[in-house]
Design a protein around this motif. Structure first.
Motif, mmCIF file in Angstrom:
data_model
loop_
_atom_site.group_PDB
_atom_site.id
_atom_site.type_symbol
_atom_site.label_atom_id
_atom_site.label_comp_id
_atom_site.label_asym_id
_atom_site.label_seq_id
_atom_site.Cartn_x
_atom_site.Cartn_y
_atom_site.Cartn_z
ATOM 1 N N ASP A 100 30.969 39.621 37.463
ATOM 2 C CA ASP A 100 31.092 39.270 36.069
ATOM 3 C C ASP A 100 32.577 39.103 35.729
ATOM 4 N N VAL A 101 32.922 37.931 35.287
ATOM 5 C CA VAL A 101 34.323 37.600 35.020
ATOM 6 C C VAL A 101 34.882 38.455 33.888
ATOM 7 N N GLU A 102 34.093 38.732 32.883
ATOM 8 C CA GLU A 102 34.566 39.546 31.755
ATOM 9 C C GLU A 102 34.973 40.951 32.219
ATOM 10 N N LYS A 103 34.189 41.552 33.089
ATOM 11 C CA LYS A 103 34.532 42.874 33.629
ATOM 12 C C LYS A 103 35.808 42.795 34.463
ATOM 13 N N LEU A 104 35.955 41.724 35.209
ATOM 14 C CA LEU A 104 37.154 41.519 36.020
ATOM 15 C C LEU A 104 38.391 41.438 35.120
ATOM 16 N N HIS A 105 38.296 40.698 34.031
ATOM 17 C CA HIS A 105 39.418 40.558 33.097
ATOM 18 C C HIS A 105 39.784 41.905 32.492
ATOM 19 N N LYS A 106 38.791 42.694 32.125
ATOM 20 C CA LYS A 106 39.057 44.020 31.549
ATOM 21 C C LYS A 106 39.743 44.923 32.569
ATOM 22 N N SER A 107 39.317 44.853 33.814
ATOM 23 C CA SER A 107 39.948 45.643 34.874
ATOM 24 C C SER A 107 41.395 45.209 35.077
ATOM 25 N N PHE A 108 41.620 43.914 35.084
ATOM 26 C CA PHE A 108 42.982 43.392 35.221
ATOM 27 C C PHE A 108 43.856 43.855 34.060
ATOM 28 N N ASP A 109 43.336 43.758 32.842
ATOM 29 C CA ASP A 109 44.109 44.170 31.665
ATOM 30 C C ASP A 109 44.507 45.637 31.760
ATOM 31 N N ALA A 110 43.582 46.488 32.218
ATOM 32 C CA ALA A 110 43.879 47.918 32.359
ATOM 33 C C ALA A 110 44.979 48.150 33.393
ATOM 34 N N LEU A 111 44.912 47.450 34.512
ATOM 35 C CA LEU A 111 45.940 47.590 35.547
ATOM 36 C C LEU A 111 47.291 47.055 35.083
ATOM 37 N N LEU A 112 47.281 45.931 34.408
ATOM 38 C CA LEU A 112 48.526 45.337 33.913
ATOM 39 C C LEU A 112 49.179 46.233 32.869
ATOM 40 N N ALA A 113 48.364 46.864 32.036
ATOM 41 C CA ALA A 113 48.891 47.770 31.014
ATOM 42 C C ALA A 113 49.604 48.965 31.643
ATOM 43 N N LYS A 114 49.232 49.306 32.862
ATOM 44 C CA LYS A 114 49.874 50.415 33.582
ATOM 45 C C LYS A 114 51.066 49.946 34.402
ATOM 46 N N GLY A 115 51.408 48.653 34.311
ATOM 47 C CA GLY A 115 52.580 48.141 34.993
ATOM 48 C C GLY A 115 52.324 47.588 36.390
ATOM 49 N N HIS A 116 51.072 47.451 36.777
ATOM 50 C CA HIS A 116 50.737 46.908 38.092
ATOM 51 C C HIS A 116 50.822 45.381 38.083
ATOM 52 N N SER A 117 51.052 44.808 39.239
ATOM 53 C CA SER A 117 50.965 43.360 39.435
ATOM 54 C C SER A 117 49.682 43.072 40.192
ATOM 55 N N ILE A 118 49.121 41.909 39.951
ATOM 56 C CA ILE A 118 47.851 41.548 40.579
ATOM 57 C C ILE A 118 47.986 40.167 41.202
ATOM 58 N N VAL A 119 47.576 40.058 42.452
ATOM 59 C CA VAL A 119 47.537 38.768 43.133
ATOM 60 C C VAL A 119 46.077 38.493 43.479
ATOM 61 N N VAL A 120 45.586 37.336 43.068
ATOM 62 C CA VAL A 120 44.191 36.974 43.287
ATOM 63 C C VAL A 120 44.137 35.590 43.922
ATOM 64 N N VAL A 121 43.361 35.457 44.963
ATOM 65 C CA VAL A 121 43.070 34.146 45.542
ATOM 66 C C VAL A 121 41.700 33.764 45.001
ATOM 67 N N GLU A 122 41.664 32.720 44.198
ATOM 68 C CA GLU A 122 40.441 32.451 43.446
ATOM 69 C C GLU A 122 40.223 30.958 43.238
ATOM 70 N N HIS A 123 38.956 30.584 43.166
ATOM 71 C CA HIS A 123 38.579 29.213 42.861
ATOM 72 C C HIS A 123 37.845 29.118 41.523
ATOM 73 N N ASN A 124 37.505 30.264 40.944
ATOM 74 C CA ASN A 124 36.784 30.290 39.670
ATOM 75 C C ASN A 124 37.740 29.851 38.552
ATOM 76 N N LEU A 125 37.377 28.798 37.837
ATOM 77 C CA LEU A 125 38.265 28.245 36.822
ATOM 78 C C LEU A 125 38.501 29.198 35.655
ATOM 79 N N ASP A 126 37.524 30.055 35.322
ATOM 80 C CA ASP A 126 37.722 31.024 34.248
ATOM 81 C C ASP A 126 38.814 32.025 34.609
#
Length: 70
Positions: free
Chosen positions: A1-27
């Motif tokens: 679920d993309v919405e859950k993924l976005h929420k997880s990313f937001d939580a990690l980013l808020a803690k100062g983490h960087s995220i690298v994703v290899v993705e083909h999903n346009l959302d």
């Protein structure tokens, strides 16, 4: 679920983490801060840097196959 993924990313980013994703999903690509487009899977341009920038900037990149769908 993309919405859950976005929420997880937001939580990690808020803690100062960087995220690298290899993705083909346009959302997921639309939600990114920065995109690196390595071109189509096959053909002469496959695996070559086509674009690096924001998803909004990618929309106007004539050489990007992905830009056609954003």
């Amino acid at each position: 679920d993309v919405e859950k993924l976005h929420k997880s990313f937001d939580a990690l980013l808020a803690k100062g983490h960087s995220i690298v994703v290899v993705e083909h999903n346009l959302d997921v690509i639309r939600a990114a801060d920065w995109v690196i487009d390595l071109g189509p899977e096959a053909g002469d341009d496959g695996g070559n840097l086509v674009f690096a920038g924001t998803p909004e900037q990618l929309k106007s990149c004539a050489g990007s196959y992905t830009a056609k769908y954003l």
